[in-house]
Design a protein around this motif. Sequence first.
Motif, PDB file in Angstrom:
ATOM      1  N   ILE A 121       0.857  -1.177   0.000  1.00 42.30           N
ATOM      2  CA  ILE A 121       0.000   0.000   0.000  1.00 42.30           C
ATOM      3  C   ILE A 121       0.896   1.232   0.000  1.00 42.30           C
ATOM      4  O   ILE A 121       1.553   1.537   0.990  1.00 42.30           O
ATOM      5  CB  ILE A 121      -0.922   0.013   1.225  1.00 42.30           C
ATOM      6  N   SER A 122       0.916   1.952  -1.114  1.00 41.86           N
ATOM      7  CA  SER A 122       1.718   3.161  -1.180  1.00 41.86           C
ATOM      8  C   SER A 122       0.934   4.321  -0.607  1.00 41.86           C
ATOM      9  O   SER A 122      -0.285   4.386  -0.747  1.00 41.86           O
ATOM     10  CB  SER A 122       2.102   3.460  -2.633  1.00 41.86           C
ATOM     11  N   GLY A 123       1.638   5.204   0.047  1.00 41.06           N
ATOM     12  CA  GLY A 123       0.997   6.402   0.560  1.00 41.06           C
ATOM     13  C   GLY A 123       0.034   6.165   1.702  1.00 41.06           C
ATOM     14  O   GLY A 123      -0.863   6.976   1.923  1.00 41.06           O
ATOM     15  N   PHE A 124       0.221   5.080   2.419  1.00 41.02           N
ATOM     16  CA  PHE A 124      -0.732   4.848   3.508  1.00 41.02           C
ATOM     17  C   PHE A 124      -0.406   5.768   4.679  1.00 41.02           C
ATOM     18  O   PHE A 124       0.735   6.130   4.907  1.00 41.02           O
ATOM     19  CB  PHE A 124      -0.728   3.387   3.925  1.00 41.02           C
ATOM     20  N   LYS A 125      -1.430   6.134   5.431  1.00 40.92           N
ATOM     21  CA  LYS A 125      -1.244   7.052   6.548  1.00 40.92           C
ATOM     22  C   LYS A 125      -1.282   6.315   7.878  1.00 40.92           C
ATOM     23  O   LYS A 125      -0.349   6.362   8.658  1.00 40.92           O
ATOM     24  CB  LYS A 125      -2.315   8.143   6.505  1.00 40.92           C
ATOM     25  N   SER A 126      -2.359   5.640   8.139  1.00 38.32           N
ATOM     26  CA  SER A 126      -2.508   4.951   9.411  1.00 38.32           C
ATOM     27  C   SER A 126      -3.206   3.621   9.200  1.00 38.32           C
ATOM     28  O   SER A 126      -3.900   3.422   8.204  1.00 38.32           O
ATOM     29  CB  SER A 126      -3.345   5.785  10.395  1.00 38.32           C
ATOM     30  N   ARG A 127      -2.977   2.735  10.136  1.00 41.24           N
ATOM     31  CA  ARG A 127      -3.682   1.456  10.162  1.00 41.24           C
ATOM     32  C   ARG A 127      -4.444   1.376  11.472  1.00 41.24           C
ATOM     33  O   ARG A 127      -3.983   1.890  12.497  1.00 41.24           O
ATOM     34  CB  ARG A 127      -2.701   0.286  10.062  1.00 41.24           C
ATOM     35  N   HIS A 128      -5.606   0.699  11.430  1.00 38.79           N
ATOM     36  CA  HIS A 128      -6.491   0.676  12.582  1.00 38.79           C
ATOM     37  C   HIS A 128      -7.079  -0.706  12.797  1.00 38.79           C
ATOM     38  O   HIS A 128      -7.237  -1.489  11.859  1.00 38.79           O
ATOM     39  CB  HIS A 128      -7.663   1.649  12.378  1.00 38.79           C
ATOM     40  N   TRP A 129      -7.443  -0.944  14.032  1.00 34.45           N
ATOM     41  CA  TRP A 129      -8.314  -2.061  14.387  1.00 34.45           C
ATOM     42  C   TRP A 129      -9.566  -1.488  15.033  1.00 34.45           C
ATOM     43  O   TRP A 129      -9.480  -0.658  15.941  1.00 34.45           O
ATOM     44  CB  TRP A 129      -7.647  -3.023  15.367  1.00 34.45           C
ATOM     45  N   TYR A 130     -10.712  -1.928  14.554  1.00 30.51           N
ATOM     46  CA  TYR A 130     -12.012  -1.583  15.113  1.00 30.51           C
ATOM     47  C   TYR A 130     -12.660  -2.865  15.612  1.00 30.51           C
ATOM     48  O   TYR A 130     -12.260  -3.967  15.249  1.00 30.51           O
ATOM     49  CB  TYR A 130     -12.919  -0.957  14.055  1.00 30.51           C
TER      50      TYR A 130
END
Length: 114
Positions: free
Chosen positions: A27-36
Amino acid sequence: VQLQASGGGLVQPGGSLKLSCEASRTISGFKSRHWYRQAPGRQRELVASITAGGDTNYADSVKGRFTISRDIRRNTMYLQMNSLKPEDTAVYYCAVDQGTLRHWGQGTLVTVSS
């Protein structure tokens, strides 16, 4: 981008699980990763986030028990969950921000019960 979450299951109170979320490609240019997570009859809530720089943030309910991490080379993010409680029972979803887009994975069910 497709996100594949895994690692859910049935665990006793006090136990541990580690969730994984693998992206189908880099994933290019990703900012943040999350768990919901979303428990039955409740709204989806943010559990943990990790920025591109590695800064992390947690919901108060999981601080000190859960740890979010990622392996950029493997396009994978993780959620280590320790000292699980019955109230942690929910479907857990991963999400990745790419620019203004948010990619969601399918959920993985975590059940904490004796």
